[in-house]
Enzyme design. Structure first.
Site, PDB file in Angstrom:
ATOM      1  N   GLU A  51      65.183  33.317  33.534  1.00  0.00           N
ATOM      2  CA  GLU A  51      64.321  33.714  32.422  1.00  0.00           C
ATOM      3  C   GLU A  51      63.004  34.223  32.982  1.00  0.00           C
ATOM      4  O   GLU A  51      62.418  33.612  33.877  1.00  0.00           O
ATOM      5  CB  GLU A  51      64.094  32.521  31.488  1.00  0.00           C
ATOM      6  CG  GLU A  51      62.936  32.636  30.524  1.00  0.00           C
ATOM      7  CD  GLU A  51      63.056  33.807  29.567  1.00  0.00           C
ATOM      8  OE1 GLU A  51      62.007  34.357  29.185  1.00  0.00           O
ATOM      9  OE2 GLU A  51      64.205  34.187  29.213  1.00  0.00           O
ATOM     10  N   GLN A  52      62.533  35.352  32.442  1.00  0.00           N
ATOM     11  CA  GLN A  52      61.341  35.974  33.010  1.00  0.00           C
ATOM     12  C   GLN A  52      60.046  35.238  32.665  1.00  0.00           C
ATOM     13  O   GLN A  52      59.076  35.292  33.415  1.00  0.00           O
ATOM     14  CB  GLN A  52      61.237  37.417  32.543  1.00  0.00           C
ATOM     15  CG  GLN A  52      61.050  37.592  31.042  1.00  0.00           C
ATOM     16  CD  GLN A  52      60.962  39.049  30.660  1.00  0.00           C
ATOM     17  OE1 GLN A  52      60.776  39.926  31.511  1.00  0.00           O
ATOM     18  NE2 GLN A  52      61.098  39.338  29.377  1.00  0.00           N
ATOM     19  N   ARG A 106      62.636  28.535  14.571  1.00  0.00           N
ATOM     20  CA  ARG A 106      63.244  29.052  15.801  1.00  0.00           C
ATOM     21  C   ARG A 106      62.912  28.167  17.001  1.00  0.00           C
ATOM     22  O   ARG A 106      63.769  27.906  17.850  1.00  0.00           O
ATOM     23  CB  ARG A 106      62.764  30.484  16.057  1.00  0.00           C
ATOM     24  CG  ARG A 106      63.279  31.105  17.344  1.00  0.00           C
ATOM     25  CD  ARG A 106      62.727  32.507  17.531  1.00  0.00           C
ATOM     26  NE  ARG A 106      63.271  33.411  16.541  1.00  0.00           N
ATOM     27  CZ  ARG A 106      64.370  34.164  16.718  1.00  0.00           C
ATOM     28  NH1 ARG A 106      65.036  34.070  17.855  1.00  0.00           N
ATOM     29  NH2 ARG A 106      64.798  34.961  15.776  1.00  0.00           N
ATOM     30  N   TYR A 124      62.047  30.365   2.411  1.00  0.00           N
ATOM     31  CA  TYR A 124      62.884  29.176   2.538  1.00  0.00           C
ATOM     32  C   TYR A 124      62.156  28.147   3.392  1.00  0.00           C
ATOM     33  O   TYR A 124      61.238  28.471   4.146  1.00  0.00           O
ATOM     34  CB  TYR A 124      64.265  29.505   3.121  1.00  0.00           C
ATOM     35  CG  TYR A 124      64.277  30.219   4.455  1.00  0.00           C
ATOM     36  CD1 TYR A 124      64.259  29.507   5.650  1.00  0.00           C
ATOM     37  CD2 TYR A 124      64.331  31.614   4.523  1.00  0.00           C
ATOM     38  CE1 TYR A 124      64.285  30.152   6.871  1.00  0.00           C
ATOM     39  CE2 TYR A 124      64.357  32.270   5.745  1.00  0.00           C
ATOM     40  CZ  TYR A 124      64.338  31.540   6.912  1.00  0.00           C
ATOM     41  OH  TYR A 124      64.363  32.188   8.129  1.00  0.00           O
ATOM     42  N   ASP A 170      71.721  39.907  20.972  1.00  0.00           N
ATOM     43  CA  ASP A 170      71.005  41.119  20.582  1.00  0.00           C
ATOM     44  C   ASP A 170      71.172  42.258  21.572  1.00  0.00           C
ATOM     45  O   ASP A 170      71.086  43.425  21.189  1.00  0.00           O
ATOM     46  CB  ASP A 170      69.511  40.819  20.412  1.00  0.00           C
ATOM     47  CG  ASP A 170      69.191  40.161  19.081  1.00  0.00           C
ATOM     48  OD1 ASP A 170      70.100  40.057  18.224  1.00  0.00           O
ATOM     49  OD2 ASP A 170      68.032  39.747  18.888  1.00  0.00           O
TER      50      ASP A 170
END
Length: 392
Positions: free
Chosen positions: A30-31, A104, A209, A286
């Site tokens: 991971e960067q 998230r 929500y 994605d």
């Protein structure tokens, strides 16, 4: 077998866990130097929460989530209800797993906590991927060349790996953007909002929500625009959201008036691909199929990718990796591509101008809800669940 996963977002973390579960040694690169809180709300339908249960993470995620009772679709100007659908225990009874709404960061934290720390290499940007007949390689910004039997590129909508594999290919602006904000339960206690709401209007729609055990209300106000930056951190101009949603129902306006920091997020997608993999390297999430969020399925589709990837690679030898990746793509590409298209159509439908077309849409939605307990997208939840039962 050794695997390298590039990118520690939701898709990359889920891929790491599913490959570990399949018995493989995984290095996650991971960067960024640390896991940071980014974004706000995510909705997780049963097709995703069934995978979390399989990973023994459903309890941890659910403990930080909200469990909605229903979703109410409403008209923009007066808030009249068009229709409503069940999201509570009825969903769990029908599809075998709950519908959750989460922050998230809470989902990412639960996934990251399950990854063995020795498997994670933060602050390690990948600057190249290549392969030969026997291995795949990731080159880091420091010049190190990491070798593995396969590489999974979960490096997001701006995926460099996608260009390394398939050539120049830019993210596509959807001509929509969204104002995003979080409000406390006290902020909106007097607004009489439905449990989960989707308010439809000309060129715009407004979604709200609960997340984080109903302590925070996530709001997403989507609007058509010619320009917008694809950024989680770009802030809107003061009062911009009120000007954009001028004349909307007082409850929508009330929520927008009470926001503090408001982010302005340009919504981008990626064009569908005919394939996601080359040899020992594949895309996931994605990087393969970024979609507009109007069916609340972006994160779920990445989680499903990860589960199917782990399934296809269970018991595979290094020599079998290319064929296993072919199977993964065959099982996932059509479903994810269809969801991309479904999400785009939903955005067009939500934004119809007032008049005959909007009235026909409302009548169609009301007629569907009168016959069905669940939203039309639930057919996709069912297909994914049935596929899982058949193959896992």
């Amino acid at each position: 077998m050794r695997a390298i996963v590039v990118g520690a977002g939701i898709g990359g973390l889920a891929a790491t866990l599913n490959l570990n579960r399949a018995g493989h040694e995984v290095t996650l690169v991971e960067q960024t130097p640390r896991f940071t809180e980014a974004g706000a709300g995510i909705q997780l339908a049963p097709n995703a929460t069934r995978v979390l249960r399989r990973l023994d993470l459903l309890g941890a995620v659910a403990a930080q989530a909200a469990r909605p009772s229903h979703v109410s679709f409403r008209t923009w100007s007066d808030g009249a209800e068009i229709c409503r659908y069940a999201l509570g225990h009825e969903v769990e009874d029908e599809f075998g797993a709950p519908y959750l709404q989460v922050h998230r960061a809470d989902l990412q934290q639960a996934l990251a906590a399950a990854v063995p720390p020795e498997s994670v290499r933060l602050d390690t940007p990948a600057v190249g991927i290549d392969q030969d007949d026997g291995a795949a390689y990731v080159t880091t910004a420091s010049g190190e060349r990491l070798a593995a039997d396969l590489v999974v590129a979960a490096d997001g909508i701006r995926s460099a790996a996608r260009q390394w594999l398939f050539g120049a290919d830019e993210a596509v602006f959807s001509r929509t953007a969204a104002y995003r904000a979080l409000l406390t339960a006290d902020d909106v206690a007097d607004l009489d909002l439905p449990d989960t709401g989707v308010w439809l209007g000309p060129g715009r729609h407004f979604v709200h929500y609960w997340v984080r055990r109903r302590e925070l209300l996530n709001i997403v106000a989507v609007f058509g625009t010619d320009t917008a930056t694809e950024s989680w951190t770009a802030e809107a101009e003061p009062g911009e959201q009120l000007r954009t949603f001028d004349g909307w129902d007082p409850r929508v306006r009330g929520a927008l008036e009470r926001t503090g920091q408001v982010f302005r997020w340009g919504i981008y997608t990626r064009a569908p691909l005919a394939r996601w993999n080359v040899g020992r390297v594949t895309l996931l999430g994605d990087s393969a199929h970024a979609m507009v969020p109007f069916q609340a399925q972006g994160a779920a589709q990445a989680i499903l990718d990860a589960a199917v990837l782990g399934d296809c690679l269970a018991g595979a030898t290094p020599a079998q990796v290319p064929d296993a990746l072919d199977r993964y793509v065959r099982r996932r590409l059509a479903t994810a591509t269809n969801m991309q298209a479904r999400s785009a159509r939903a955005g067009e439908d939500f934004h119809l101008p007032d008049g005959a077309e909007a009235r026909a849409r409302n009548a169609r939605m009301a007629a569907h809800a009168a016959e069905h307990r669940f939203m039309p997208v639930a057919t996709a939840w069912a297909a994914d669940v049935l596929d899982e039962r058949a193959t896992w």
